[in-house]
Motif scaffolding. Structure first.
Motif, PDB file in Angstrom:
ATOM      1  N   PHE A  17     -13.642  61.790  22.564  1.00 35.31           N
ATOM      2  CA  PHE A  17     -12.195  61.699  22.371  1.00 35.31           C
ATOM      3  C   PHE A  17     -11.791  60.352  21.781  1.00 35.31           C
ATOM      4  CE2 PHE A  17     -12.874  65.180  25.183  1.00 35.31           C
ATOM      5  CZ  PHE A  17     -11.868  66.087  24.887  1.00 35.31           C
ATOM      6  N   ALA A  18     -12.766  59.650  21.253  1.00 32.49           N
ATOM      7  CA  ALA A  18     -12.471  58.384  20.580  1.00 32.49           C
ATOM      8  C   ALA A  18     -11.568  58.658  19.378  1.00 32.49           C
ATOM      9  CB  ALA A  18     -13.759  57.717  20.127  1.00 32.49           C
ATOM     10  N   GLY A  19     -10.524  57.874  19.245  1.00 33.51           N
ATOM     11  CA  GLY A  19      -9.602  58.052  18.134  1.00 33.51           C
ATOM     12  C   GLY A  19      -8.463  59.003  18.401  1.00 33.51           C
ATOM     13  N   VAL A  20      -8.505  59.718  19.538  1.00 32.16           N
ATOM     14  CA  VAL A  20      -7.383  60.611  19.865  1.00 32.16           C
ATOM     15  C   VAL A  20      -6.177  59.762  20.235  1.00 32.16           C
ATOM     16  CG1 VAL A  20      -6.513  62.323  21.491  1.00 32.16           C
ATOM     17  CG2 VAL A  20      -8.824  62.544  20.570  1.00 32.16           C
ATOM     18  N   GLU A  21      -5.070  60.024  19.572  1.00 30.05           N
ATOM     19  CA  GLU A  21      -3.851  59.266  19.829  1.00 30.05           C
ATOM     20  C   GLU A  21      -2.692  60.158  20.277  1.00 30.05           C
ATOM     21  OE1 GLU A  21      -3.311  57.445  16.014  1.00 30.05           O
ATOM     22  OE2 GLU A  21      -2.230  59.183  15.194  1.00 30.05           O
ATOM     23  N   THR A  22      -2.913  61.478  20.278  1.00 27.49           N
ATOM     24  CA  THR A  22      -1.880  62.414  20.729  1.00 27.49           C
ATOM     25  C   THR A  22      -2.520  63.451  21.643  1.00 27.49           C
ATOM     26  OG1 THR A  22      -0.677  62.139  18.649  1.00 27.49           O
ATOM     27  CG2 THR A  22      -0.064  64.006  20.032  1.00 27.49           C
ATOM     28  N   TRP A  23      -1.928  63.615  22.830  1.00 33.59           N
ATOM     29  CA  TRP A  23      -2.456  64.510  23.857  1.00 33.59           C
ATOM     30  C   TRP A  23      -1.423  65.597  24.113  1.00 33.59           C
ATOM     31  CZ3 TRP A  23      -7.361  62.974  25.344  1.00 33.59           C
ATOM     32  CH2 TRP A  23      -7.712  61.678  24.967  1.00 33.59           C
ATOM     33  N   ILE A  24      -1.814  66.851  23.931  1.00 31.81           N
ATOM     34  CA  ILE A  24      -0.876  67.975  23.946  1.00 31.81           C
ATOM     35  C   ILE A  24      -1.290  68.939  25.053  1.00 31.81           C
ATOM     36  CG2 ILE A  24       0.147  69.812  22.558  1.00 31.81           C
ATOM     37  CD1 ILE A  24      -1.162  68.163  20.107  1.00 31.81           C
ATOM     38  N   PHE A  25      -0.350  69.253  25.934  1.00 25.53           N
ATOM     39  CA  PHE A  25      -0.654  70.093  27.091  1.00 25.53           C
ATOM     40  C   PHE A  25       0.243  71.324  27.120  1.00 25.53           C
ATOM     41  CE2 PHE A  25      -1.850  65.786  28.119  1.00 25.53           C
ATOM     42  CZ  PHE A  25      -3.046  65.905  28.810  1.00 25.53           C
ATOM     43  N   ASP A  26      -0.372  72.474  27.243  1.00 20.54           N
ATOM     44  CA  ASP A  26       0.355  73.675  27.639  1.00 20.54           C
ATOM     45  C   ASP A  26       0.906  73.425  29.044  1.00 20.54           C
ATOM     46  OD1 ASP A  26       1.128  76.492  27.733  1.00 20.54           O
ATOM     47  OD2 ASP A  26      -0.584  76.729  29.094  1.00 20.54           O
ATOM     48  N   LEU A  27       1.833  74.261  29.475  1.00 12.08           N
ATOM     49  CA  LEU A  27       2.453  74.068  30.792  1.00 12.08           C
ATOM     50  C   LEU A  27       1.873  74.987  31.853  1.00 12.08           C
ATOM     51  CD1 LEU A  27       4.765  72.736  32.503  1.00 12.08           C
ATOM     52  CD2 LEU A  27       6.156  74.716  31.844  1.00 12.08           C
ATOM     53  N   ASP A  28       2.243  76.255  31.793  1.00 10.64           N
ATOM     54  CA  ASP A  28       1.902  77.198  32.863  1.00 10.64           C
ATOM     55  C   ASP A  28       0.399  77.451  32.930  1.00 10.64           C
ATOM     56  OD1 ASP A  28       4.548  77.819  33.913  1.00 10.64           O
ATOM     57  OD2 ASP A  28       4.914  78.709  31.954  1.00 10.64           O
ATOM     58  N   ASN A  29      -0.151  77.299  34.128  1.00  9.37           N
ATOM     59  CA  ASN A  29      -1.572  77.496  34.413  1.00  9.37           C
ATOM     60  C   ASN A  29      -2.467  76.487  33.711  1.00  9.37           C
ATOM     61  OD1 ASN A  29      -0.876  79.749  35.995  1.00  9.37           O
ATOM     62  ND2 ASN A  29      -0.943  81.093  34.207  1.00  9.37           N
ATOM     63  N   THR A  30      -1.856  75.403  33.209  1.00 14.93           N
ATOM     64  CA  THR A  30      -2.617  74.305  32.600  1.00 14.93           C
ATOM     65  C   THR A  30      -2.322  73.007  33.336  1.00 14.93           C
ATOM     66  OG1 THR A  30      -2.694  75.337  30.411  1.00 14.93           O
ATOM     67  CG2 THR A  30      -2.971  72.947  30.498  1.00 14.93           C
ATOM     68  N   LEU A  31      -1.060  72.604  33.382  1.00 16.13           N
ATOM     69  CA  LEU A  31      -0.693  71.387  34.103  1.00 16.13           C
ATOM     70  C   LEU A  31      -0.639  71.613  35.611  1.00 16.13           C
ATOM     71  CD1 LEU A  31       1.962  69.800  31.727  1.00 16.13           C
ATOM     72  CD2 LEU A  31      -0.326  68.930  32.264  1.00 16.13           C
ATOM     73  N   TYR A  32      -0.581  72.850  36.020  1.00 18.66           N
ATOM     74  CA  TYR A  32      -0.756  73.172  37.434  1.00 18.66           C
ATOM     75  C   TYR A  32      -1.743  74.336  37.514  1.00 18.66           C
ATOM     76  CZ  TYR A  32       2.462  77.077  36.521  1.00 18.66           C
ATOM     77  OH  TYR A  32       3.052  78.205  36.004  1.00 18.66           O
ATOM     78  N   PRO A  33      -2.534  74.442  38.588  1.00 18.10           N
ATOM     79  CA  PRO A  33      -3.547  75.495  38.676  1.00 18.10           C
ATOM     80  C   PRO A  33      -2.946  76.874  38.868  1.00 18.10           C
ATOM     81  CG  PRO A  33      -3.494  74.217  40.701  1.00 18.10           C
ATOM     82  CD  PRO A  33      -2.582  73.517  39.733  1.00 18.10           C
ATOM     83  N   ARG A  34      -3.654  77.866  38.381  1.00 11.14           N
ATOM     84  CA  ARG A  34      -3.193  79.251  38.471  1.00 11.14           C
ATOM     85  C   ARG A  34      -2.958  79.681  39.912  1.00 11.14           C
ATOM     86  NH1 ARG A  34      -3.361  83.708  34.844  1.00 11.14           N
ATOM     87  NH2 ARG A  34      -4.335  82.438  33.239  1.00 11.14           N
ATOM     88  N   ARG A  35      -3.704  79.075  40.863  1.00 11.68           N
ATOM     89  CA  ARG A  35      -3.571  79.489  42.269  1.00 11.68           C
ATOM     90  C   ARG A  35      -2.180  79.213  42.834  1.00 11.68           C
ATOM     91  NH1 ARG A  35      -6.817  74.914  42.445  1.00 11.68           N
ATOM     92  NH2 ARG A  35      -5.879  73.085  43.453  1.00 11.68           N
TER      93      ARG A  35
END
Length: 241
Positions: free
Chosen positions: A19-37
């Motif tokens: 991930f060297a050189g990565v300057e932008t981090w993009i996250f989905d929301l549902d079931n990604t930033l919190y677990p599906r459980r």
């Protein structure tokens, strides 16, 4: 080796150099930033079924089947309803996101790792901004993001549409080759990979039931997926070392 074991094994390949050189981090929301459980999306899912049943005047069982067909064939239930039945998107979004967020536990460990990432951070969701803000606020991570690109910003054209990713990239001046995308649906990582992003698929832990439907699990072994993890905070910690 099972499919799940193969997936989880791939998480250990991730290193800071990847991930060297990565300057932008993009996250989905549902079931990604919190677990599906946590099953927050189950509330939204049930309200979508109720909306379809009421709007189309069909029994719940039929509404459920229609809802899932809209999702599979059009990217979201809303897009299917708009395309085939000219639904009011604002009414739909208000109704389906009228849910209880009190069951979302704060996740300070995840917050610390997101905060530590170098560069810009975004939430990119097929939900609406209000839902994303309420969810991220409950998790205690909202303030770590520069902005949210929601279904309204996407002009109601959901992931996995290529044009939606291109619109997101253009809106924020993102260089895809210096970006990484985190998602729980493999098909939603195809376009980011074509654009040149590094891609990370989020899956349930091996001892946790995977309640995703079979079609949602398809493509997890595709070449468009660079890494797979069942623990987002730990994955971020590992690549930040």
């Amino acid at each position: 080796m099972t499919e799940g074991e193969a997936e989880i094994g791939r998480t250990h390949e991730a290193r800071p150099v990847d991930f060297a050189g990565v300057e932008t981090w993009i996250f989905d929301l549902d079931n990604t930033l919190y677990p599906r459980r946590i099953d927050l999306f189950a509330q939204i899912d049930a309200r979508m079924t109720a909306f379809v049943a009421d709007f189309l005047k069909v029994p719940r069982e039929e509404a459920r089947a229609l809802q899932k067909s809209f999702y599979r064939e059009h990217g979201t239930t809303l897009r299917g309803l708009m395309t085939l039945h000219d639904v009011d998107p604002d009414a739909f979004l208000r109704f389906v996101h009228d849910i209880d967020y009190s069951g979302i536990p704060a996740d300070p460990a995840l917050g610390d790792e997101i905060k530590a990432l170098p560069g810009r951070k975004f939430i990119f969701t097929n939900g609406d901004r209000g839902h994303a803000e309420r969810t991220a606020r409950a998790l205690g991570i909202l303030n770590h993001f520069e902005d949210i690109f929601d279904i309204v910003a996407a002009k109601l054209n959901p992931k996995p549409a290529q044009a939606t990713y291109e619109a997101f990239v253009a809106a924020f001046g993102i260089a895809p080759e210096r970006a990484a995308m985190f998602e729980d649906l493999a098909r939603n990582l195809e376009a980011p990979k074509r654009l040149g992003m590094r891609t990370v698929l989020i899956v349930p832990p091996p001892l946790e039931a995977d309640i995703a439907e079979a079609w949602e699990r398809q493509g997890r072994e595709g070449d468009h997926i660079d890494f797979v993890t069942d623990d987002l905070a730990e994955f971020l910690r590992r690549i930040e070392r």
